[in-house]
Structure formats: structure tokens, C-alpha cells
Design a protein around this motif. Sequence first.
Motif, PDB file in Angstrom:
ATOM      1  N   LYS A   3      30.788  42.952  17.421  1.00 26.45           N
ATOM      2  CA  LYS A   3      30.373  44.110  18.216  1.00 26.45           C
ATOM      3  C   LYS A   3      29.971  43.720  19.641  1.00 26.45           C
ATOM      4  O   LYS A   3      29.580  44.566  20.429  1.00 26.45           O
ATOM      5  CB  LYS A   3      29.207  44.817  17.534  1.00 26.45           C
ATOM      6  N   THR A   4      30.048  42.431  19.955  1.00 23.98           N
ATOM      7  CA  THR A   4      29.706  41.960  21.295  1.00 23.98           C
ATOM      8  C   THR A   4      30.698  42.504  22.318  1.00 23.98           C
ATOM      9  O   THR A   4      31.916  42.434  22.121  1.00 23.98           O
ATOM     10  CB  THR A   4      29.710  40.424  21.350  1.00 23.98           C
ATOM     11  N   GLN A   5      30.169  43.045  23.395  1.00 28.48           N
ATOM     12  CA  GLN A   5      31.005  43.611  24.449  1.00 28.48           C
ATOM     13  C   GLN A   5      31.001  42.694  25.671  1.00 28.48           C
ATOM     14  O   GLN A   5      29.998  42.021  25.964  1.00 28.48           O
ATOM     15  CB  GLN A   5      30.491  44.985  24.848  1.00 28.48           C
ATOM     16  N   PRO A   6      32.097  42.655  26.417  1.00 27.83           N
ATOM     17  CA  PRO A   6      32.095  41.872  27.662  1.00 27.83           C
ATOM     18  C   PRO A   6      31.106  42.463  28.673  1.00 27.83           C
ATOM     19  O   PRO A   6      30.755  43.640  28.602  1.00 27.83           O
ATOM     20  CB  PRO A   6      33.532  42.011  28.173  1.00 27.83           C
ATOM     21  N   ILE A   7      30.666  41.627  29.601  1.00 29.60           N
ATOM     22  CA  ILE A   7      29.909  42.100  30.767  1.00 29.60           C
ATOM     23  C   ILE A   7      30.940  42.578  31.785  1.00 29.60           C
ATOM     24  O   ILE A   7      31.859  41.832  32.146  1.00 29.60           O
ATOM     25  CB  ILE A   7      29.040  40.982  31.357  1.00 29.60           C
ATOM     26  N   LYS A   8      30.775  43.810  32.242  1.00 29.80           N
ATOM     27  CA  LYS A   8      31.802  44.438  33.078  1.00 29.80           C
ATOM     28  C   LYS A   8      31.257  44.685  34.477  1.00 29.80           C
ATOM     29  O   LYS A   8      30.251  45.377  34.646  1.00 29.80           O
ATOM     30  CB  LYS A   8      32.265  45.747  32.433  1.00 29.80           C
ATOM     31  N   ILE A   9      31.934  44.098  35.477  1.00 31.37           N
ATOM     32  CA  ILE A   9      31.448  44.124  36.862  1.00 31.37           C
ATOM     33  C   ILE A   9      32.566  44.616  37.773  1.00 31.37           C
ATOM     34  O   ILE A   9      33.673  44.065  37.773  1.00 31.37           O
ATOM     35  CB  ILE A   9      31.000  42.722  37.320  1.00 31.37           C
ATOM     36  N   ALA A  10      32.279  45.658  38.559  1.00 29.21           N
ATOM     37  CA  ALA A  10      33.232  46.172  39.549  1.00 29.21           C
ATOM     38  C   ALA A  10      32.708  45.887  40.951  1.00 29.21           C
ATOM     39  O   ALA A  10      31.521  46.090  41.231  1.00 29.21           O
ATOM     40  CB  ALA A  10      33.452  47.669  39.363  1.00 29.21           C
ATOM     41  N   ILE A  11      33.583  45.405  41.808  1.00 27.63           N
ATOM     42  CA  ILE A  11      33.225  45.094  43.191  1.00 27.63           C
ATOM     43  C   ILE A  11      34.094  45.944  44.100  1.00 27.63           C
ATOM     44  O   ILE A  11      35.332  45.872  44.028  1.00 27.63           O
ATOM     45  CB  ILE A  11      33.442  43.601  43.513  1.00 27.63           C
ATOM     46  N   LEU A  12      33.472  46.760  44.949  1.00 32.74           N
ATOM     47  CA  LEU A  12      34.202  47.578  45.913  1.00 32.74           C
ATOM     48  C   LEU A  12      33.921  47.034  47.301  1.00 32.74           C
ATOM     49  O   LEU A  12      32.764  47.021  47.754  1.00 32.74           O
ATOM     50  CB  LEU A  12      33.784  49.044  45.825  1.00 32.74           C
ATOM     51  N   ALA A  13      34.949  46.546  47.960  1.00 36.03           N
ATOM     52  CA  ALA A  13      34.766  45.916  49.267  1.00 36.03           C
ATOM     53  C   ALA A  13      35.946  46.215  50.160  1.00 36.03           C
ATOM     54  O   ALA A  13      37.017  46.628  49.693  1.00 36.03           O
ATOM     55  CB  ALA A  13      34.589  44.407  49.117  1.00 36.03           C
ATOM     56  N   MET A  14      35.757  45.995  51.450  1.00 36.69           N
ATOM     57  CA  MET A  14      36.818  46.187  52.432  1.00 36.69           C
ATOM     58  C   MET A  14      37.389  44.836  52.835  1.00 36.69           C
ATOM     59  O   MET A  14      36.761  43.788  52.630  1.00 36.69           O
ATOM     60  CB  MET A  14      36.276  46.917  53.662  1.00 36.69           C
ATOM     61  N   GLY A  15      38.566  44.877  53.426  1.00 41.36           N
ATOM     62  CA  GLY A  15      39.211  43.653  53.860  1.00 41.36           C
ATOM     63  C   GLY A  15      38.342  42.857  54.816  1.00 41.36           C
ATOM     64  O   GLY A  15      37.733  43.407  55.721  1.00 41.36           O
ATOM     65  N   GLY A  16      38.280  41.547  54.604  1.00 42.39           N
ATOM     66  CA  GLY A  16      37.526  40.677  55.494  1.00 42.39           C
ATOM     67  C   GLY A  16      36.070  40.518  55.136  1.00 42.39           C
ATOM     68  O   GLY A  16      35.339  39.778  55.809  1.00 42.39           O
ATOM     69  N   GLU A  17      35.604  41.188  54.073  1.00 42.38           N
ATOM     70  CA  GLU A  17      34.190  41.107  53.706  1.00 42.38           C
ATOM     71  C   GLU A  17      33.926  40.110  52.582  1.00 42.38           C
ATOM     72  O   GLU A  17      32.794  39.960  52.136  1.00 42.38           O
ATOM     73  CB  GLU A  17      33.674  42.489  53.289  1.00 42.38           C
ATOM     74  N   GLY A  18      34.953  39.435  52.123  1.00 38.41           N
ATOM     75  CA  GLY A  18      34.751  38.404  51.110  1.00 38.41           C
ATOM     76  C   GLY A  18      34.647  38.929  49.696  1.00 38.41           C
ATOM     77  O   GLY A  18      34.060  38.273  48.838  1.00 38.41           O
ATOM     78  N   GLY A  19      35.222  40.099  49.413  1.00 42.06           N
ATOM     79  CA  GLY A  19      35.180  40.625  48.053  1.00 42.06           C
ATOM     80  C   GLY A  19      35.874  39.705  47.065  1.00 42.06           C
ATOM     81  O   GLY A  19      35.397  39.505  45.937  1.00 42.06           O
ATOM     82  N   GLY A  20      36.986  39.127  47.491  1.00 46.56           N
ATOM     83  CA  GLY A  20      37.694  38.192  46.625  1.00 46.56           C
ATOM     84  C   GLY A  20      36.890  36.939  46.353  1.00 46.56           C
ATOM     85  O   GLY A  20      36.879  36.412  45.230  1.00 46.56           O
ATOM     86  N   VAL A  21      36.195  36.441  47.390  1.00 44.76           N
ATOM     87  CA  VAL A  21      35.337  35.265  47.217  1.00 44.76           C
ATOM     88  C   VAL A  21      34.207  35.570  46.238  1.00 44.76           C
ATOM     89  O   VAL A  21      33.885  34.767  45.355  1.00 44.76           O
ATOM     90  CB  VAL A  21      34.757  34.824  48.579  1.00 44.76           C
ATOM     91  N   LEU A  22      33.607  36.755  46.373  1.00 44.40           N
ATOM     92  CA  LEU A  22      32.527  37.149  45.483  1.00 44.40           C
ATOM     93  C   LEU A  22      33.013  37.208  44.036  1.00 44.40           C
ATOM     94  O   LEU A  22      32.341  36.732  43.112  1.00 44.40           O
ATOM     95  CB  LEU A  22      31.971  38.506  45.917  1.00 44.40           C
ATOM     96  N   ALA A  23      34.189  37.807  43.808  1.00 44.51           N
ATOM     97  CA  ALA A  23      34.747  37.866  42.455  1.00 44.51           C
ATOM     98  C   ALA A  23      35.007  36.458  41.914  1.00 44.51           C
ATOM     99  O   ALA A  23      34.716  36.163  40.741  1.00 44.51           O
ATOM    100  CB  ALA A  23      36.032  38.690  42.463  1.00 44.51           C
ATOM    101  N   ASP A  24      35.525  35.580  42.780  1.00 42.32           N
ATOM    102  CA  ASP A  24      35.800  34.205  42.348  1.00 42.32           C
ATOM    103  C   ASP A  24      34.515  33.475  42.007  1.00 42.32           C
ATOM    104  O   ASP A  24      34.481  32.662  41.053  1.00 42.32           O
ATOM    105  CB  ASP A  24      36.564  33.449  43.433  1.00 42.32           C
ATOM    106  N   TRP A  25      33.451  33.709  42.764  1.00 37.07           N
ATOM    107  CA  TRP A  25      32.162  33.084  42.451  1.00 37.07           C
ATOM    108  C   TRP A  25      31.677  33.502  41.059  1.00 37.07           C
ATOM    109  O   TRP A  25      31.205  32.679  40.276  1.00 37.07           O
ATOM    110  CB  TRP A  25      31.118  33.493  43.487  1.00 37.07           C
ATOM    111  N   ILE A  26      31.778  34.790  40.760  1.00 34.08           N
ATOM    112  CA  ILE A  26      31.300  35.288  39.463  1.00 34.08           C
ATOM    113  C   ILE A  26      32.119  34.679  38.335  1.00 34.08           C
ATOM    114  O   ILE A  26      31.579  34.262  37.295  1.00 34.08           O
ATOM    115  CB  ILE A  26      31.361  36.827  39.426  1.00 34.08           C
ATOM    116  N   VAL A  27      33.444  34.593  38.517  1.00 38.53           N
ATOM    117  CA  VAL A  27      34.307  33.984  37.510  1.00 38.53           C
ATOM    118  C   VAL A  27      33.962  32.514  37.326  1.00 38.53           C
ATOM    119  O   VAL A  27      33.822  32.019  36.192  1.00 38.53           O
ATOM    120  CB  VAL A  27      35.786  34.161  37.903  1.00 38.53           C
ATOM    121  N   ASP A  28      33.820  31.789  38.440  1.00 37.44           N
ATOM    122  CA  ASP A  28      33.507  30.359  38.368  1.00 37.44           C
ATOM    123  C   ASP A  28      32.163  30.132  37.683  1.00 37.44           C
ATOM    124  O   ASP A  28      32.027  29.220  36.851  1.00 37.44           O
ATOM    125  CB  ASP A  28      33.491  29.762  39.773  1.00 37.44           C
ATOM    126  N   MET A  29      31.171  30.961  38.014  1.00 44.51           N
ATOM    127  CA  MET A  29      29.846  30.827  37.402  1.00 44.51           C
ATOM    128  C   MET A  29      29.924  31.071  35.897  1.00 44.51           C
ATOM    129  O   MET A  29      29.323  30.353  35.096  1.00 44.51           O
ATOM    130  CB  MET A  29      28.865  31.804  38.052  1.00 44.51           C
TER     131      MET A  29
END
Length: 499
Positions: A3-29
Motif C-alpha cells: 500500500k506504499t505510495q510514491p512521493i509525488k512532486i511537481a515543479i512548475l518553472a520557466m525557461g532559464g530558472e533551473g527547473g531541470g536542475v532542481l528536478a535532477d537534484w531531487i532525483v539524485d538525492m
Amino acid sequence: MSKTQPIKIAILAMGGEGGGVLADWIVDMGEANGYVAQTTSVPGVAQRTGATIYYVELYPLAQADADGGRPVLALMPLPGDVDVVLASELMEAGRAVQRGLVTADRTTLVASTHRVYSIAEKSAMGDGRVDSGELLAHAERAAARFIHFDMARAAEAAGSVISAVLFGALAGAGVLPFSRAQFEATIERGGVGVKPSLKAFGAAFDKVQQGSGDTPVVPAPAVAPQPRHPAVRALVDRVQRDFSAPLHGVLFEGVRRLVDYQDTDYAGLYLDRMAAIATLPQAGEQRLQYETARHLALWMSYEDTARVAALKTRATRFERVRGEANVQDGQLLAIQEYMHPRLQEICETLPGGLGRWLSNSGAPRRLVERMTQKGRVIRTSSLRGYLMLRMVASARRWRRSTTRYADENRRIEAWLQRIAATAQQNPELAVELAQCQRLVKGYSDTHERGLRNYDTVMAAFERAGNRIAPATLRELRDAALADEHGKKLQAALARHALA
């Protein structure tokens, strides 16, 4: 089945603000600390042609091993099924709420309160800005927990980017099963911009731990400016003497704008016109005076070619562009303006007699049309381009003699007369009439379309007279603002039998 559910995180960002970097940090962590992680990104064009949704799911590796396989993780967030939403700007937070990604029973919303106005907001015929207070209120109601402050300012203070601030705010919120040290170790593993990123992370972490909300800003009462020029000082004294205190702020700004636009005599004409409104029998309706003062100042500072050239060559504009482009010391900045003045605008910039001659001429008119039909790019950061536009800006000295000035003043006087006549019988309708100036905006084709819609609304008003309800006039105005090409306005006119 677990019954364990994943932790679900949505990131809304604009180009050049590092949204991809933030997502990669969370994945790496997650992967470095015993979690299966997956990230996807969906680019979109809903706002400023660069908004992207990054989606991350984290699932405990130990649980996956106990389940005897690997979890199937989702590729997109579903409304009502997100644990954490990170938004790089307030409108992005609003979009997350609108999409149903933020719910009061489970979602922690972390958002920056600064604004980067969307294309729709900036291109609206009137003031198209979404009210930031309303966005904050909606987000507060929608989320189980709402963490918000000006993260762009925090990033600038740390010499970093907003993704590091969002990461710190996420850590400070305590909604993920990771320690501060694990968050910081993730940044260090990235190996790029580690020191400023850690500084921004720490500042955001501490702010969230201490309390996330910005301190409400209480508007200060209007303070009278203290100009040194005697003529400007006389205008300020006149505002204080002849108008009630609640109007001082908007009138000071109107005077400042019109002195800058033309001269002190022009600002004096503005106060003359407002004095006539203030003496109306229904002038006790301060909303009518306020709206008229605001929109009159905007209309009297209409955007002709001299005004546009002056604004494009301001020192403050160069400073703003340098700041937005984040130009560093020793770097060169080139600014190129695309200019495409029509023959009509050129004629309206010339003194009246010369403008009318050119408009009605034969060969000279065709020559000018041929020279301007394709437009041209002017580099205002170069001496030649700058001086060229400064020469155009100097045309304001004969602005009062132009055909454009005569046309605009005729329209302004007719608008003021309608307001004065309507206020005698229906002050609320007069307020709506004052706000119809919002339809007249910009220059070139934008101004022409807005003026056409304004004339259509005024024609309907004249046909109906004071029998038209304030709500009906508001509906017509809003329809024209929503569609500058006039289709929605025509539909609204047909609904009310005013076509």
C-alpha cells in the motif's frame, strides 16, 4: 500488493530558472539515499513561451525489493494526487492551483511571490495584470500548507539562481524524508556553482524554519514630492490645496508623468481638467475622481513616435535591460530595436502643416512608404542608433502642433464631457465610462484596433444614453479588452440589442 505510495512532486518553472536542475537534484538525492526515482518534463507554451512542468516520483528501494520488483512510476502529475508543488513564480503557482495539482488535504505548495508578467498580461488592451493578492489568497485556500516569499530576491542576494532557493525551501518544509545534510550533499555532488547555491539554499532553509510568509506591506500615505523647480512646486501645491487627500497619490503621479511627457503647462492642463470633474454635483463619489484622474493621465500621455523613442533611450531602461540580462562587469550589451513606423505615424509626428502635406502628397509620400515598408533594426546601444532615436524624441517640442495631438485632445474632451453629463444622473455609470479609456492603448496597429473598439463602445453608449446599465457598459468594455479584433464585442452588442 504494497500500500506504499510514491512521493509525488511537481515543479512548475520557466525557461532559464533551473527547473531541470532542481528536478535532477531531487532525483539524485533520492537515489543516493535509498529511493527509486523517476523524472519527466513536459514543455509548454501556456505562459511566456517557456513554462515547463517537471514531475518527480520517489519510491523506497527497500519496499520495492520487498515487493519483489520495481514500481511503475507515473509520467505526469494527476489532479488531486500530488504531495508537493514547487512554483518558481506566483503565476505558476496559480496555474498549478487551476490545474487541480494543489489540494487542501495533502499538498504542500512552495512558491515564489515575485511576478514575471505573462504575454497575455502585458499585451492586454488595458491593465491586464492578475492581482497578486488574489493569487496568494487562492493558493492559501487550495493548499494544505503554503510556503511563500520572494525567492527571486533571495537568489539575487546570494548570487545564485531560484532553483537553489526552492531546494532550500523544500528542505526547510520538512515534507521529504531527508535531512538538511543530505540536501546539501546533493548540491555538492553537482559540482557547479556549489558555494552560491549552498548560500541560497541556507538562506531559504532558515527563512522557512522561522516562518515562510512575507510581511504584509501596508501602503504608505501619499507623501508630497519636494521638487526644486518653482513651476513643478506650484503644481504640487495646487494638488494639496484644491483636491482631497485620498486623490493626492494618483494626482502627484499624473503630474509627474505629464511633466516628463511634455512640460509643466501640460500638467497644468491636466489639473484644470480634473478641477472641472471635482466640481461636479456628484463629485463626492471619490471613485469617479480617482478613476478619471488615473485614466486621464494615461490618455494625455499617449504613445506617439516621440514618446516611444524617448522611452527606448532612457538610462533607466538600459539599466533595467542590463539587470534582466544579468550582464556582468566587463561584458558588453547590444540592444537592437525593431522599428516599423507607418506613414500615418510619421505624418502625425511632423508639425501639422508639414504632416498634412506629406500625407496628401504624391511622389514624397510614395518615397517615404517605400523606405519604411520593411521596417528596420536600430541598435540603440550604439552611438549612431542612440542619436537617431534621440532626434526622434526631440519632436515632442512641436507635439502640440501635430494632427495627432489635435485628434487625441478632441477625443479626450468628448470623453470628459460624457463623464460630466453622466455623473449628474448616474455616478456609477460615469465610473464605468471613465474606465473605458483602458481600450485606448499603445501605438501603431495596437492603438488603431483599440481606438476602433472604443469608438464602437461609445457609439453604443450614445444610442442607449443613460438608460444603459453600468453592468452592461462594463460587459461591453470587458468584451473589447478580451478580443482586440472586436468579435467578442460584436457578440456582446448583439446580446444587448445595441449593435
